[in-house]
Design a protein around this motif. Sequence first.
Motif, short mmCIF file in Angstrom:
data_model
loop_
_atom_site.label_atom_id
_atom_site.label_comp_id
_atom_site.label_asym_id
_atom_site.label_seq_id
_atom_site.Cartn_x
_atom_site.Cartn_y
_atom_site.Cartn_z
N GLY A 71 1.46 -33.87 26.16
CA GLY A 71 1.07 -32.93 25.93
C GLY A 71 1.49 -31.40 26.16
O GLY A 71 2.26 -31.44 25.16
N TRP A 72 0.95 -30.04 26.12
CA TRP A 72 1.17 -29.32 25.38
C TRP A 72 1.58 -27.70 26.70
O TRP A 72 1.40 -27.95 27.69
CB TRP A 72 0.07 -27.99 25.02
N ALA A 73 2.59 -27.24 26.15
CA ALA A 73 3.37 -26.16 26.94
C ALA A 73 3.81 -25.11 25.95
O ALA A 73 3.80 -25.09 24.61
CB ALA A 73 4.53 -27.24 27.25
N HIS A 74 3.77 -23.77 26.53
CA HIS A 74 4.38 -22.76 25.83
C HIS A 74 5.83 -22.44 25.77
O HIS A 74 6.54 -23.48 26.74
CB HIS A 74 3.93 -21.55 26.37
N ALA A 75 6.01 -21.97 24.69
CA ALA A 75 7.87 -21.77 24.71
C ALA A 75 7.96 -20.57 24.25
O ALA A 75 7.43 -20.21 23.19
CB ALA A 75 8.51 -23.17 23.95
N THR A 76 8.98 -19.94 24.74
CA THR A 76 9.84 -18.68 24.15
C THR A 76 10.76 -18.36 23.64
O THR A 76 10.65 -17.31 23.35
CB THR A 76 9.28 -17.68 25.73
N CYS A 77 12.03 -19.32 23.86
CA CYS A 77 13.18 -19.32 23.26
C CYS A 77 13.61 -20.22 23.19
O CYS A 77 13.57 -21.40 23.62
CB CYS A 77 13.79 -18.05 23.84
N TYR A 78 15.08 -20.31 22.41
CA TYR A 78 15.68 -21.41 22.11
C TYR A 78 17.30 -21.73 22.29
O TYR A 78 17.89 -20.42 22.66
CB TYR A 78 15.66 -21.88 20.84
N TYR A 79 18.26 -22.28 22.90
CA TYR A 79 19.24 -22.32 23.04
C TYR A 79 20.08 -23.58 22.07
O TYR A 79 19.88 -24.35 22.74
CB TYR A 79 19.84 -22.54 24.67
N TYR A 80 21.14 -23.62 21.62
CA TYR A 80 21.91 -24.35 20.91
C TYR A 80 23.19 -24.32 21.35
O TYR A 80 23.73 -23.16 22.27
CB TYR A 80 22.53 -23.71 19.04
N ASN A 81 22.73 -25.88 22.42
CA ASN A 81 24.07 -25.70 23.32
C ASN A 81 25.11 -26.84 21.97
O ASN A 81 25.33 -27.58 21.81
CB ASN A 81 23.94 -26.99 24.21
N PRO A 82 26.15 -25.49 22.30
CA PRO A 82 28.21 -25.81 21.70
C PRO A 82 28.21 -26.53 22.01
O PRO A 82 28.94 -28.02 21.10
CB PRO A 82 28.07 -24.48 21.28
N ASP A 83 28.14 -27.14 23.33
CA ASP A 83 28.88 -28.06 23.27
C ASP A 83 28.64 -29.67 23.45
O ASP A 83 29.50 -30.27 23.37
CB ASP A 83 28.99 -27.81 25.38
N ARG A 84 27.60 -29.00 23.55
CA ARG A 84 27.19 -30.57 22.83
C ARG A 84 26.37 -30.47 21.34
O ARG A 84 25.83 -31.96 20.52
CB ARG A 84 26.10 -31.55 23.74
N PRO A 111 10.37 -20.82 18.79
CA PRO A 111 10.92 -20.09 18.27
C PRO A 111 11.74 -19.81 18.11
O PRO A 111 12.67 -20.89 17.36
CB PRO A 111 10.94 -20.12 20.24
N THR A 112 11.44 -18.47 17.39
CA THR A 112 13.01 -18.02 16.58
C THR A 112 14.06 -17.08 17.48
O THR A 112 15.14 -17.17 17.13
CB THR A 112 12.91 -17.23 15.67
N ARG A 113 14.09 -16.92 18.95
CA ARG A 113 14.13 -15.86 19.56
C ARG A 113 15.39 -16.79 19.96
O ARG A 113 15.07 -17.97 20.93
CB ARG A 113 13.32 -14.74 20.64
N ARG A 114 16.99 -16.36 20.24
CA ARG A 114 17.68 -16.98 20.83
C ARG A 114 17.38 -16.92 22.94
O ARG A 114 17.45 -15.65 22.52
CB ARG A 114 19.33 -16.47 21.05
N CYS A 115 17.74 -17.50 23.82
CA CYS A 115 17.81 -17.10 24.93
C CYS A 115 18.89 -16.51 25.30
O CYS A 115 19.76 -16.79 25.00
CB CYS A 115 17.47 -18.26 25.81
#
Length: 115
Positions: A71-84, A111-115
């Motif tokens: 399906g489809w959803a919106h995304a607003t930002c991303y998070y890079y999880n450094p632990d994983r 998205p190019t904006r970090r959360c």
Amino acid sequence: MLTASAVAGPTAGMATAASAAPAAASGTAAVNCNWDIPGREGISHMHYKAGATFRGGPYSECDGYKQPNQGWAHATCYYYNPDRGTKWFWSPDWTSWVFSGNVSFPYGDEPTRRC
């Protein structure tokens, strides 16, 4: 906020089910599964795979619900999880996180904006 109970999604008629999070491995850092990102600025169009799990935090250990259909959803930002070493996207539609390996951005608006 995401709970362990079934959560209704943005698309009527879609079945959802809660899944228990696996126990964290001994010796690993504690995970934060209590995230909420306010606002809807920078909306991107994200396509998720059938079986994608939307979670309460950007960790596979967090409770979530699996979408049986794509399906489809919106995304607003991303998070890079450094632990994983993983990347996650925040969906305001589902008020939860989805692993980057389960989504694509066919319109080129990841998205190019970090959360």
